[in-house]
Motif scaffolding. Structure first.
Motif, mmCIF file in Angstrom:
data_model
loop_
_atom_site.group_PDB
_atom_site.id
_atom_site.type_symbol
_atom_site.label_atom_id
_atom_site.label_comp_id
_atom_site.label_asym_id
_atom_site.label_seq_id
_atom_site.Cartn_x
_atom_site.Cartn_y
_atom_site.Cartn_z
ATOM 1 N N ASP A 41 -14.331 4.283 25.986
ATOM 2 C CA ASP A 41 -13.377 5.034 25.176
ATOM 3 C C ASP A 41 -13.999 5.396 23.829
ATOM 4 O OD1 ASP A 41 -11.508 4.706 27.209
ATOM 5 O OD2 ASP A 41 -10.743 2.842 26.342
ATOM 6 N N TYR A 42 -14.135 6.694 23.550
ATOM 7 C CA TYR A 42 -14.812 7.146 22.329
ATOM 8 C C TYR A 42 -14.194 6.632 21.026
ATOM 9 C CZ TYR A 42 -11.284 10.792 22.940
ATOM 10 O OH TYR A 42 -10.106 11.462 23.157
ATOM 11 N N PRO A 43 -12.877 6.387 20.936
ATOM 12 C CA PRO A 43 -12.359 5.859 19.664
ATOM 13 C C PRO A 43 -12.985 4.521 19.274
ATOM 14 C CG PRO A 43 -10.552 6.731 20.958
ATOM 15 C CD PRO A 43 -11.768 6.695 21.860
ATOM 16 N N ASP A 44 -13.375 3.715 20.272
ATOM 17 C CA ASP A 44 -13.986 2.423 19.983
ATOM 18 C C ASP A 44 -15.312 2.579 19.242
ATOM 19 O OD1 ASP A 44 -11.858 1.253 21.311
ATOM 20 O OD2 ASP A 44 -12.961 1.032 23.203
ATOM 21 N N PHE A 45 -15.938 3.724 19.344
ATOM 22 C CA PHE A 45 -17.230 3.971 18.719
ATOM 23 C C PHE A 45 -17.130 4.904 17.511
ATOM 24 C CE2 PHE A 45 -17.644 3.092 23.222
ATOM 25 C CZ PHE A 45 -18.430 1.949 23.189
ATOM 26 N N GLY A 46 -16.072 5.676 17.449
ATOM 27 C CA GLY A 46 -15.864 6.590 16.320
ATOM 28 C C GLY A 46 -15.276 5.907 15.103
ATOM 29 N N HIS A 47 -14.283 5.057 15.315
ATOM 30 C CA HIS A 47 -13.641 4.402 14.173
ATOM 31 C C HIS A 47 -14.615 3.590 13.307
ATOM 32 C CE1 HIS A 47 -9.550 5.696 14.725
ATOM 33 N NE2 HIS A 47 -9.485 5.218 15.956
ATOM 34 N N PRO A 48 -15.535 2.809 13.885
ATOM 35 C CA PRO A 48 -16.474 2.075 13.016
ATOM 36 C C PRO A 48 -17.374 2.993 12.178
ATOM 37 C CG PRO A 48 -16.482 1.132 15.217
ATOM 38 C CD PRO A 48 -15.681 2.397 15.291
ATOM 39 N N VAL A 49 -17.766 4.137 12.744
ATOM 40 C CA VAL A 49 -18.581 5.097 11.982
ATOM 41 C C VAL A 49 -17.774 5.623 10.798
ATOM 42 C CG1 VAL A 49 -19.722 7.353 12.040
ATOM 43 C CG2 VAL A 49 -20.005 5.757 13.966
ATOM 44 N N ALA A 50 -16.542 6.039 11.065
ATOM 45 C CA ALA A 50 -15.687 6.576 9.998
ATOM 46 C C ALA A 50 -15.427 5.522 8.925
ATOM 47 C CB ALA A 50 -14.372 7.076 10.590
ATOM 48 N N THR A 51 -15.219 4.297 9.329
ATOM 49 C CA THR A 51 -14.972 3.222 8.369
ATOM 50 C C THR A 51 -16.191 3.012 7.472
ATOM 51 O OG1 THR A 51 -13.384 2.158 9.839
ATOM 52 C CG2 THR A 51 -14.386 0.771 8.142
ATOM 53 N N ASP A 52 -17.381 3.042 8.046
ATOM 54 C CA ASP A 52 -18.594 2.898 7.241
ATOM 55 C C ASP A 52 -18.704 4.007 6.200
ATOM 56 O OD1 ASP A 52 -19.437 0.626 8.543
ATOM 57 O OD2 ASP A 52 -21.234 1.548 9.432
ATOM 58 N N LYS A 77 -9.011 11.122 11.551
ATOM 59 C CA LYS A 77 -7.783 10.385 11.223
ATOM 60 C C LYS A 77 -7.968 9.539 9.959
ATOM 61 C CE LYS A 77 -5.248 11.680 14.677
ATOM 62 N NZ LYS A 77 -4.101 12.555 14.458
ATOM 63 N N HIS A 78 -9.209 9.272 9.590
ATOM 64 C CA HIS A 78 -9.507 8.484 8.397
ATOM 65 C C HIS A 78 -9.412 9.384 7.166
ATOM 66 C CE1 HIS A 78 -11.178 4.804 10.390
ATOM 67 N NE2 HIS A 78 -11.112 5.646 11.405
ATOM 68 N N GLN A 79 -8.720 8.914 6.159
ATOM 69 C CA GLN A 79 -8.414 9.719 4.972
ATOM 70 C C GLN A 79 -9.651 10.283 4.272
ATOM 71 O OE1 GLN A 79 -5.430 10.767 4.102
ATOM 72 N NE2 GLN A 79 -6.223 11.916 2.387
ATOM 73 N N GLY A 80 -10.715 9.508 4.172
ATOM 74 C CA GLY A 80 -11.884 9.962 3.422
ATOM 75 C C GLY A 80 -12.903 10.732 4.237
ATOM 76 N N ILE A 81 -12.541 11.119 5.436
ATOM 77 C CA ILE A 81 -13.504 11.754 6.338
ATOM 78 C C ILE A 81 -13.243 13.244 6.463
ATOM 79 C CG2 ILE A 81 -14.343 11.815 8.728
ATOM 80 C CD1 ILE A 81 -15.166 9.318 6.984
ATOM 81 N N ARG A 82 -14.330 13.990 6.450
ATOM 82 C CA ARG A 82 -14.326 15.420 6.763
ATOM 83 C C ARG A 82 -15.395 15.611 7.835
ATOM 84 N NH1 ARG A 82 -14.153 14.582 1.749
ATOM 85 N NH2 ARG A 82 -16.382 14.967 1.468
ATOM 86 N N SER A 83 -14.984 15.488 9.084
ATOM 87 C CA SER A 83 -15.911 15.614 10.200
ATOM 88 C C SER A 83 -15.862 17.024 10.755
ATOM 89 C CB SER A 83 -15.557 14.613 11.305
ATOM 90 O OG SER A 83 -16.457 14.740 12.394
#
Length: 143
Positions: A41-52, A77-83
């Motif tokens: 599931d891609y969210p399991d790998f995307g969320h840690p990147v965004a958090t970093d 979905k992370h506030q500080g991210i512009r992907s």
């Protein structure tokens, strides 16, 4: 530079080539992606990147999934991210110049590995222009 990368089962070969290029250029890479082609599931790998990126542990992030869309939606979905979902190096450059993107999302099933490496190089080597674009970028975040 510190860069975090995450991928699902569509992107292990892409990640490997990108990480090799980044390390050859002296970047420090945190790898959250899978090395397997078994379905995950891609969210399991995307969320840690965004958090970093959000927490300043990484200056930039790279995420990879089949279409690039699902993992891009996840990190945004992370506030500080512009992907930015990119499929050419020109779009990757504009994402940095005009949108101050801090994560690049790559569609593994629609780009070649060589294209992906070129997009990442362009993304990391392009500065945000600021100026007239800053006002627009400021309006992206919900307050």
């Amino acid at each position: 530079m510190k860069i975090s990368i995450g991928n699902d089962h569509a992107g292990p070969d892409y990640k490997k080539a990108i990480v090799e290029m980044l390390k050859a250029k002296g970047h420090e890479v945190t790898n959250y992606g899978t090395d397997s082609v078994d379905s995950v599931d891609y969210p399991d790998f995307g969320h840690p990147v965004a958090t970093d990126v959000e927490n300043g542990k990484a200056q930039f992030g790279i995420v990879i999934c089949g279409s690039g869309n699902g993992i891009n939606m996840t990190v945004n979905k992370h506030q500080g991210i512009r992907s930015a979902l990119c499929w050419t190096k020109e779009i990757a450059g504009l994402a940095r110049q005009h949108n101050d993107a801090n994560i690049i999302s790559i569609p593994a099933r629609y780009t070649s590995i060589n294209q992906a490496v070129e997009m990442v190089e362009t993304f990391l080597n392009t500065d945000f222009e600021g100026g007239r674009h800053q006002n627009r970028v400021d309006k992206i975040a919900c307050q």
